[in-house]
Write a protein that holds these residues in place. Structure first.
Motif, PDB file in Angstrom:
ATOM      1  N   THR A 357      14.111  44.856 -33.365  1.00  8.57           N
ATOM      2  CA  THR A 357      15.583  44.645 -32.756  1.00  8.57           C
ATOM      3  C   THR A 357      15.017  45.824 -31.626  1.00  8.57           C
ATOM      4  N   THR A 358      15.341  46.287 -32.562  1.00  5.79           N
ATOM      5  CA  THR A 358      14.491  47.411 -30.960  1.00  5.79           C
ATOM      6  C   THR A 358      14.181  46.713 -29.302  1.00  5.79           C
ATOM      7  N   ALA A 359      13.200  45.407 -29.751  1.00  5.19           N
ATOM      8  CA  ALA A 359      13.046  44.804 -28.337  1.00  5.19           C
ATOM      9  C   ALA A 359      13.573  44.591 -27.906  1.00  5.19           C
ATOM     10  N   VAL A 360      14.320  43.621 -28.876  1.00  7.09           N
ATOM     11  CA  VAL A 360      15.579  42.624 -28.220  1.00  7.09           C
ATOM     12  C   VAL A 360      16.417  43.830 -27.825  1.00  7.09           C
ATOM     13  N   ILE A 361      17.107  44.482 -27.825  1.00 10.00           N
ATOM     14  CA  ILE A 361      18.051  45.333 -27.379  1.00 10.00           C
ATOM     15  C   ILE A 361      18.022  45.886 -26.303  1.00 10.00           C
ATOM     16  N   ASN A 362      16.234  46.264 -26.226  1.00  9.32           N
ATOM     17  CA  ASN A 362      15.511  46.841 -25.189  1.00  9.32           C
ATOM     18  C   ASN A 362      15.274  45.413 -24.037  1.00  9.32           C
ATOM     19  N   MET A 363      15.104  44.668 -24.771  1.00 10.16           N
ATOM     20  CA  MET A 363      14.772  43.141 -23.737  1.00 10.16           C
ATOM     21  C   MET A 363      16.689  42.615 -23.012  1.00 10.16           C
ATOM     22  N   ILE A 364      17.679  42.495 -24.020  1.00  8.17           N
ATOM     23  CA  ILE A 364      19.247  42.164 -23.301  1.00  8.17           C
ATOM     24  C   ILE A 364      19.031  43.017 -21.558  1.00  8.17           C
ATOM     25  N   VAL A 365      18.767  44.655 -22.011  1.00  5.96           N
ATOM     26  CA  VAL A 365      19.075  45.190 -20.587  1.00  5.96           C
ATOM     27  C   VAL A 365      18.367  44.589 -19.961  1.00  5.96           C
ATOM     28  N   VAL A 366      16.916  44.292 -19.864  1.00  8.12           N
ATOM     29  CA  VAL A 366      16.099  44.108 -18.790  1.00  8.12           C
ATOM     30  C   VAL A 366      16.922  42.553 -18.449  1.00  8.12           C
ATOM     31  N   GLY A 367      17.311  41.795 -19.000  1.00 13.43           N
ATOM     32  CA  GLY A 367      17.493  40.592 -18.497  1.00 13.43           C
ATOM     33  C   GLY A 367      19.046  40.646 -17.561  1.00 13.43           C
ATOM     34  N   SER A 368      20.014  41.724 -18.284  1.00 10.68           N
ATOM     35  CA  SER A 368      21.183  42.085 -18.098  1.00 10.68           C
ATOM     36  C   SER A 368      20.977  42.493 -15.936  1.00 10.68           C
ATOM     37  N   GLY A 369      20.148  42.715 -16.388  1.00 17.05           N
ATOM     38  CA  GLY A 369      19.809  44.260 -14.383  1.00 17.05           C
ATOM     39  C   GLY A 369      19.254  42.629 -14.235  1.00 17.05           C
ATOM     40  N   LEU A 370      18.489  41.977 -14.528  1.00 16.85           N
ATOM     41  CA  LEU A 370      17.944  41.008 -13.988  1.00 16.85           C
ATOM     42  C   LEU A 370      18.931  40.368 -13.099  1.00 16.85           C
ATOM     43  N   GLY A 371      19.445  39.703 -14.419  1.00 16.54           N
ATOM     44  CA  GLY A 371      20.503  38.697 -13.824  1.00 16.54           C
ATOM     45  C   GLY A 371      21.498  39.143 -12.961  1.00 16.54           C
ATOM     46  N   LEU A 372      21.776  40.383 -12.465  1.00 13.43           N
ATOM     47  CA  LEU A 372      22.743  40.608 -11.455  1.00 13.43           C
ATOM     48  C   LEU A 372      22.056  40.488 -10.480  1.00 13.43           C
ATOM     49  N   SER A 373      21.087  41.270 -10.259  1.00 13.57           N
ATOM     50  CA  SER A 373      19.999  41.267  -8.922  1.00 13.57           C
ATOM     51  C   SER A 373      19.158  40.304  -8.068  1.00 13.57           C
TER      52      SER A 373
END
Length: 540
Positions: A357-373
């Protein structure tokens, strides 16, 4: 082509995205299926070349075709690319040996380079910079969708059908994409015929190929200080010097050096390089943490990784819409890089007690930043150069991102291996000196020695079988040893993610130096020069 009716533009974009999805799915579907293919074809010692050859041929082709498409239009090259890629996919399914598979993957790479280069450039032909944001976001989302469904489908095919269908299942999509492009994509007028820069193309190829090979092999197949790696870097440096000399004299250079005098072009590509390093680092090494440290099965790890990809697709679409609506891109780029860097910092704080669960939350943060930039820096380059250089400029952004990914994976791999070796050596030495080690039979001790590798953590079921087969007196030692291996892997991977966060922080800081010029409302407008911006600012 921006004069076309909106309905026809949308149909053309659907055709382009179909071609990109066809190519992207064929890339991602191979990863999970390759172990099964290798088990039948043999040649595991050439395993890495299945990926390496594709990377080399697609990278070189993309930058060369970028220039040619500026001269002769996009349509011929995207059609040739789809055709070559389709033939390569069909031949891959007929492979009877690993050598044939590698050769046919190289053919696929040639086609993929043409498709990727011309597809992103075609967006620039169809839409003015102000309108491109939403479409660049959707195009970036194609890769996200492919990375979600490709590996899952590849695993399903090899489990339920012949592996050949991994390469054949999407062939109808290639035919449909070809027909759609052929019918819908308008032919463009050919520029004044100019001499092709063959010597510059050769020198550029001799610069790119040895450099990518050096970073791919360095620290894995060969030591960084080996004569093979040093020789490749020497060849890269020599070819680069000859390339610069050639391009200065060429009447029609394959990569015009004056583009680098444009600070937006240069800074955007530097940030693209950094973004590629951070992106590939997270994608490549996160599965090791999920499977090796947390202990999630290979099948379920795909589902754990999926939220990161989906968040990237969603953020790409949202970011593109915001750019089109506001006409601003710098703030979105800064926000994306900050979020992605924060996500990598969160990944670096994980340990062996981290849950999925923690890993998924952290990866969602990474994916969101990657998608924006991710889509921003292609747009900034296209907006800052004259339309006649659109193809080569777009291809350059892809090349720098690809090189960044290769360099990032190599550097992070070296960090992971050195961190893991030092950590494991210190802890295992104290464990092996304990008195109860003397009671373990030599044969069992040798078997335990082979398990002192992170690879042993990747298959939890097999590890349980091995543990069950060991004598009772070794069970306690086995548990301690595997815990040390797990802790060492966790330590090394968190160092990798920390390096990734530092790299993204550098990209974030460099982005402050990126000039934000107005997004042009038409491709016929000239890019706004610095003196014009200064003049406008003085009048406000």
């Amino acid at each position: 082509m921006e004069h076309l009716e909106p309905k026809k533009k949308i149909l053309i974009m659907m055709a382009i995205m179909s071609a990109m999805l066809f190519a992207a799915l064929n890339q991602t579907i191979v990863g999970t299926a390759l172990p099964t293919i290798i088990s039948e074809l043999g040649g595991i010692e050439y395993y890495s070349w299945v990926f390496t050859i594709f990377m080399l041929t697609s990278s070189v082709t993309a930058i060369l075709v970028g220039k040619l498409s500026d001269m002769y239009g996009r349509k011929p090259f995207i059609l040739i690319g789809i055709g070559v890629f389709t033939v390569g996919s069909f031949l891959n399914g007929l492979s009877g040996s690993i050598i044939e598979l590698i050769a046919f993957r190289g053919i696929q790479g040639f086609g993929a380079g043409m498709i990727m280069s011309t597809s992103f450039t075609a967006v620039g032909d169809l839409f003015a910079p102000r309108e491109r944001g939403r479409w660049q976001g959707l195009m970036s989302g194609i890769f996200g969708l492919a990375s979600v469904f490709g590996p899952t489908l590849g695993g399903w095919i090899v489990d339920n059908a012949e592996w050949h269908w991994v390469f054949w299942v999407f062939l109808p999509f290639g035919l449909v994409a070809f027909l759609m492009i052929w019918r819908l994509f308008p032919s463009q007028s050919v520029q004044e015929k100019k001499k092709v820069d063959y010597l510059g193309s050769l020198m550029l190829s001799l610069t790119i190929i040895p450099m990518l090979l050096a970073f791919t092999w360095g620290g894995n197949d060969y030591e960084w200080a080996s004569y093979q790696i040093i020789g490749l870097f020497t060849l890269t440096a020599a070819a680069l010097i000859f390339f610069i000399v050639t391009e200065r004299r060429a009447a029609n250079p394959v990569l015009p050096l004056h583009l680098f005098k444009n600070d937006i072009f240069t800074i955007s590509n530097v940030i693209g390089f950094i973004l590629g390093a951070g992106m590939f680092g997270a994608i490549m090494y996160m599965p090791f943490f999920i499977q090796g440290v947390i202990g999630t099965s290979a099948t379920k790890s795909g589902f754990v990784m999926m939220p990161m990809t989906l968040s990237m697709v969603f953020a790409s679409a949202i970011g593109g819409q915001l750019i089109t609506k506001t006409g601003k891109y710098k703030l979105i780029a800064l926000l994306g890089l900050f979020i992605m860097g924060s996500g990598l910092a969160l990944l670096s704080m994980m340990d062996s007690g981290t849950t999925n669960t923690t890993a998924v939350i952290n990866m969602i943060v990474v994916g969101s930043g990657l998608g924006l930039s991710f889509p921003v820096f292609t747009l900034t380059v296209q907006n800052a150069v004259q339309h006649q250089y659109l193809g080569v400029a777009t291809a350059a952004t892809q090349l720098f991102r690809q090189i960044g990914g290769t360099v990032g994976v190599a550097v992070m791999g070296t960090v992971m291996n050195s961190s893991m070796t030092s950590k494991m050596t210190d802890q295992l030495s104290s464990l092996e000196n304990q008195p109860d080690m003397e009671s373990i039979p030599a044969e069992t001790a040798a078997q335990l020695q082979t398990l002192q590798s992170p690879q042993s953590l990747m298959d939890g079921e097999k590890l349980k079988e091995i543990q069950a087969s060991l004598p009772p007196e070794t069970q306690a030692f086995f548990g301690k040893m595997m815990e040390i291996v797990r802790e060492s892997l966790s330590y090394s991977l968190t160092n990798v993610f920390l390096i990734g966060a530092v790299i993204m922080a550098a990209g974030f800081l460099i982005t402050f130096f990126l000039r934000e010029i107005p997004l042009r409302m038409s491709n016929k407008e000239e890019p706004l020069k610095q003196e014009n911006i200064d003049s406008q600012s003085a009048n406000l």
